[in-house]
Design a protein around this motif. Structure first.
Motif, mmCIF file in Angstrom:
data_model
loop_
_atom_site.group_PDB
_atom_site.id
_atom_site.type_symbol
_atom_site.label_atom_id
_atom_site.label_comp_id
_atom_site.label_asym_id
_atom_site.label_seq_id
_atom_site.Cartn_x
_atom_site.Cartn_y
_atom_site.Cartn_z
ATOM 1 N N ILE A 119 39.782 64.558 2.087
ATOM 2 C CA ILE A 119 40.266 64.596 0.901
ATOM 3 C C ILE A 119 41.871 63.231 1.797
ATOM 4 N N TYR A 120 43.531 63.344 0.822
ATOM 5 C CA TYR A 120 44.074 62.079 1.164
ATOM 6 C C TYR A 120 45.454 62.964 0.709
ATOM 7 N N ASP A 121 46.306 62.480 0.940
ATOM 8 C CA ASP A 121 47.545 62.852 0.230
ATOM 9 C C ASP A 121 48.341 62.338 1.302
ATOM 10 N N SER A 122 49.823 61.674 0.452
ATOM 11 C CA SER A 122 50.871 61.033 1.437
ATOM 12 C C SER A 122 51.588 61.985 2.057
ATOM 13 N N PHE A 123 51.525 63.533 1.659
ATOM 14 C CA PHE A 123 52.554 64.659 2.374
ATOM 15 C C PHE A 123 53.843 64.537 2.420
ATOM 16 N N GLU A 124 54.251 63.311 1.489
ATOM 17 C CA GLU A 124 55.697 62.912 1.995
ATOM 18 C C GLU A 124 56.308 63.659 -0.127
ATOM 19 N N GLY A 125 55.342 63.849 -0.943
ATOM 20 C CA GLY A 125 55.648 64.367 -1.995
ATOM 21 C C GLY A 125 55.799 62.648 -3.148
ATOM 22 N N LEU A 126 56.026 63.074 -4.167
ATOM 23 C CA LEU A 126 56.276 61.714 -5.091
ATOM 24 C C LEU A 126 57.016 60.766 -4.256
ATOM 25 N N LYS A 185 58.719 54.472 -15.137
ATOM 26 C CA LYS A 185 59.303 55.518 -15.773
ATOM 27 C C LYS A 185 58.530 55.741 -16.995
ATOM 28 N N SER A 186 58.526 56.710 -17.990
ATOM 29 C CA SER A 186 58.342 56.790 -19.283
ATOM 30 C C SER A 186 58.398 58.275 -20.229
ATOM 31 N N VAL A 187 57.747 58.106 -20.907
ATOM 32 C CA VAL A 187 58.659 60.045 -21.554
ATOM 33 C C VAL A 187 57.679 61.078 -20.642
ATOM 34 N N LEU A 188 56.075 60.641 -20.582
ATOM 35 C CA LEU A 188 54.957 61.437 -19.148
ATOM 36 C C LEU A 188 55.388 61.747 -18.126
ATOM 37 N N GLY A 189 56.052 60.812 -17.781
ATOM 38 C CA GLY A 189 56.846 60.647 -15.874
ATOM 39 C C GLY A 189 58.523 61.443 -16.303
ATOM 40 N N GLU A 190 58.985 62.224 -17.279
ATOM 41 C CA GLU A 190 59.951 62.095 -17.433
ATOM 42 C C GLU A 190 60.493 63.934 -16.137
ATOM 43 N N ASN A 191 59.143 63.893 -16.674
ATOM 44 C CA ASN A 191 58.912 65.545 -15.639
ATOM 45 C C ASN A 191 59.608 65.667 -14.156
ATOM 46 N N PHE A 192 59.015 64.410 -13.337
ATOM 47 C CA PHE A 192 58.915 64.181 -12.035
ATOM 48 C C PHE A 192 59.586 63.436 -11.421
ATOM 49 N N ARG A 193 60.083 63.522 -10.498
ATOM 50 C CA ARG A 193 61.593 63.289 -9.498
ATOM 51 C C ARG A 193 60.804 62.435 -8.603
ATOM 52 N N GLY A 194 62.129 62.260 -7.402
ATOM 53 C CA GLY A 194 61.308 61.476 -6.428
ATOM 54 C C GLY A 194 60.794 62.636 -5.316
ATOM 55 N N GLY A 195 60.024 63.244 -4.386
ATOM 56 C CA GLY A 195 59.566 64.288 -3.194
ATOM 57 C C GLY A 195 59.579 65.535 -3.946
ATOM 58 N N GLU A 196 59.369 65.221 -4.707
ATOM 59 C CA GLU A 196 58.691 66.706 -6.028
ATOM 60 C C GLU A 196 56.669 66.802 -5.399
ATOM 61 N N LEU A 197 56.652 67.732 -5.410
ATOM 62 C CA LEU A 197 54.911 67.875 -5.033
ATOM 63 C C LEU A 197 54.683 67.890 -3.597
ATOM 64 N N TYR A 198 56.033 68.204 -2.896
ATOM 65 C CA TYR A 198 55.750 67.586 -1.253
ATOM 66 C C TYR A 198 54.850 68.993 -0.522
ATOM 67 N N VAL A 199 54.044 68.636 0.083
ATOM 68 C CA VAL A 199 53.622 69.669 0.758
ATOM 69 C C VAL A 199 53.226 69.425 2.539
ATOM 70 N N THR A 200 52.758 69.806 2.801
ATOM 71 C CA THR A 200 52.564 69.247 4.556
ATOM 72 C C THR A 200 50.686 69.785 4.820
ATOM 73 N N LYS A 201 50.457 68.818 5.107
ATOM 74 C CA LYS A 201 48.749 68.908 6.325
ATOM 75 C C LYS A 201 48.829 69.966 6.622
ATOM 76 N N ARG A 202 49.369 71.042 7.258
ATOM 77 C CA ARG A 202 49.113 71.699 7.727
ATOM 78 C C ARG A 202 48.983 72.968 6.473
ATOM 79 N N GLU A 203 50.059 73.213 5.652
ATOM 80 C CA GLU A 203 49.854 73.664 4.265
ATOM 81 C C GLU A 203 48.658 73.731 4.330
ATOM 82 N N VAL A 204 47.500 72.552 4.307
ATOM 83 C CA VAL A 204 46.689 72.093 3.065
ATOM 84 C C VAL A 204 44.919 73.241 4.127
ATOM 85 N N LYS A 205 45.019 73.059 5.912
ATOM 86 C CA LYS A 205 44.462 72.966 5.986
ATOM 87 C C LYS A 205 44.289 74.704 6.203
ATOM 88 N N GLU A 206 46.087 75.539 6.338
ATOM 89 C CA GLU A 206 45.868 76.895 6.362
ATOM 90 C C GLU A 206 45.244 76.984 5.328
#
Length: 127
Positions: free
Chosen positions: A80-87, A95-116
């Motif tokens: 599994i791969y992730d930046s662990f920095e959010g979007l 920029k598109s209608v589909l992406g309007e709901n997402f912002r920079g930094g959203e979906l941030y999670v730490t690697k530790r949280e995933v491991k736990e």
């Protein structure tokens, strides 16, 4: 959902990014790839919801494979791969209608949280 997958419905985690119908499709496709050579890879694991589902599928298959000798000395692995920095911040191309709901930094999670989450689920740690 097929009879073989009903045990997966009882798992303690739920995916808040993928619908139940999409989850069923992911599991169906994962199951269809079990006897194909190679490992499983997920890019952008976020909290690991889908990763946990895939790990459960692989754990069940690897248990059967070791008994029935489907796999020589090693079992499929989950990478599994992730930046662990959010979007990232959006560029003009994003920029598109589909992406309007997402912002920079959203979906941030730490690697530790995933491991736990893998530890709490009692599943093998991904590579």
């Amino acid at each position: 959902m097929s009879k073989e997958l009903t045990g997966l419905e009882k798992m303690a985690w739920r995916n808040d990014q993928v619908s139940g119908e999409e989850t069923e499709k992911i599991l169906e496709l994962a199951k269809s790839c079990l006897e194909v050579e190679g490992d499983f890879v997920e890019f952008g694991c976020y909290k690991g919801d889908t990763s946990l589902l895939l790990a459960e599928v692989l754990q069940g298959f690897n248990r059967i494979a070791s008994v029935e000798n489907y796999v020589e000395k090693s079992a499929k692995k989950l990478w599994i791969y992730d930046s662990f920095e959010g979007l990232p911040e959006k560029s003009d191309a994003d920029k598109s209608v589909l992406g309007e709901n997402f912002r920079g930094g959203e979906l941030y999670v730490t690697k530790r949280e995933v491991k736990e989450r893998f530890l709490r689920a009692g599943l093998p740690m991904p590579v």
